[in-house]
Design an enzyme around this catalytic site. Sequence first.
Site, short mmCIF file in Angstrom:
data_model
loop_
_atom_site.label_atom_id
_atom_site.label_comp_id
_atom_site.label_asym_id
_atom_site.label_seq_id
_atom_site.Cartn_x
_atom_site.Cartn_y
_atom_site.Cartn_z
N LYS A 1 0.85 -1.20 0.00
CA LYS A 1 0.00 0.00 0.00
C LYS A 1 0.88 1.25 0.00
CE LYS A 1 -3.92 -2.40 1.96
NZ LYS A 1 -4.73 -2.82 3.10
N GLN B 1 -5.12 -2.01 9.14
CA GLN B 1 -4.99 -3.31 8.48
C GLN B 1 -5.62 -4.39 9.36
OE1 GLN B 1 -3.83 -3.74 5.37
NE2 GLN B 1 -4.32 -5.90 5.49
N ASP C 1 -11.59 2.25 3.25
CA ASP C 1 -11.91 0.84 3.07
C ASP C 1 -13.40 0.63 2.83
OD1 ASP C 1 -9.67 -0.92 3.24
OD2 ASP C 1 -9.51 -0.57 5.40
N1 GUN Z 1 -7.42 -7.23 5.43
C1 GUN Z 1 -7.73 -7.94 4.33
N2 GUN Z 1 -8.25 -7.14 3.38
C2 GUN Z 1 -8.25 -5.90 3.89
C3 GUN Z 1 -8.66 -4.64 3.37
O1 GUN Z 1 -9.14 -4.49 2.25
N3 GUN Z 1 -8.49 -3.58 4.20
C4 GUN Z 1 -7.99 -3.70 5.46
N4 GUN Z 1 -7.90 -2.61 6.22
N5 GUN Z 1 -7.61 -4.86 5.97
C5 GUN Z 1 -7.74 -5.94 5.18
#
Ligand code: GUN
Length: 282
Positions: free
Chosen positions: A52, A96, A119
């Site tokens: 990211k 995350q 998200d």
């Molecule tokens: N864990 C797995 N997929 C995601 C996601 O799209 N966003 C976040 N914040 N955590 C995740």
Amino acid sequence: MNLIDGKAISAKCKNETAEEIKAIVAKGMRAPCLAVILVGEDPASQVYVRNKKRACESVGITSLEYLLDENETEEKLLELIDFLNKDDNVDGILVQMPVPKQIDPDRVIEAISPDKDVDAFHAYNVGKLFTGAPRFQPCTPAGVMRLLSESGVEISGKNCVVVGRSNIVGKPMGALLLAENGTVTICHSRTNNLPEVTRTADILVAACGRPNMITADMVKDGAVLIDVGINRVGDKLVGDIDFEACKEKASFITPVPGGVGPMTIAILMQNTLTSYKMRFGL
Ligand code: GUN
């Protein structure tokens, strides 16, 4: 069989975001900014967070990284979120998932300002999605929609079967397909006679987290197969769809890796720009 190239489509998507940011910054405005929080040292999460950060750099988004100790308290995390909510220079906040067990993920999700929830996990944004007025796109499902549109796959009127009902993928995936006039079925571990249901699918999205669970006998000839799964089996990454067995039946199919995976981050970049534009009324 047509292979859907997620790497190429995500590059195109990120490029669009980068071009838009370049034009904004050229006017003398600050760049969009994404804050990423990781609690603990889960290796898979560390990879996602690193990717990211790299994507932010590549499109011109400022990234802030907060790496918290595995034993950090929920209270401390909520304080950090509150601080970032109030910071006018931060457009997106992402924690995350999964978080360690002393932290309640629902409280974390609800603590993030819905205006910075890139998200699209917050109940407000989920509600907006289901009422047909989305602000932020759920990253992985929106990435799937982009793969379908780039491949020229028609959704309207089609039988769309989603296997998996998670809040991150299955449920919002159903909402996006429905918004495009698909006839949507969401299956899960309690579904009776799953193969009978999946065989009705013109578009099948597998997001159940079980390696190679979708076998050739569960797939209709000519179906579009989208594999959201990323499972580590030995030293290999495999999807939820048995790729080798299913590829000859499919009209389109995504590989793992290099299919849906790269799209999630591309949409995250897009959402961060959307948040920025909302903040500045652009
Ligand atoms: N864990 C797995 N997929 C995601 C996601 O799209 N966003 C976040 N914040 N955590 C995740």
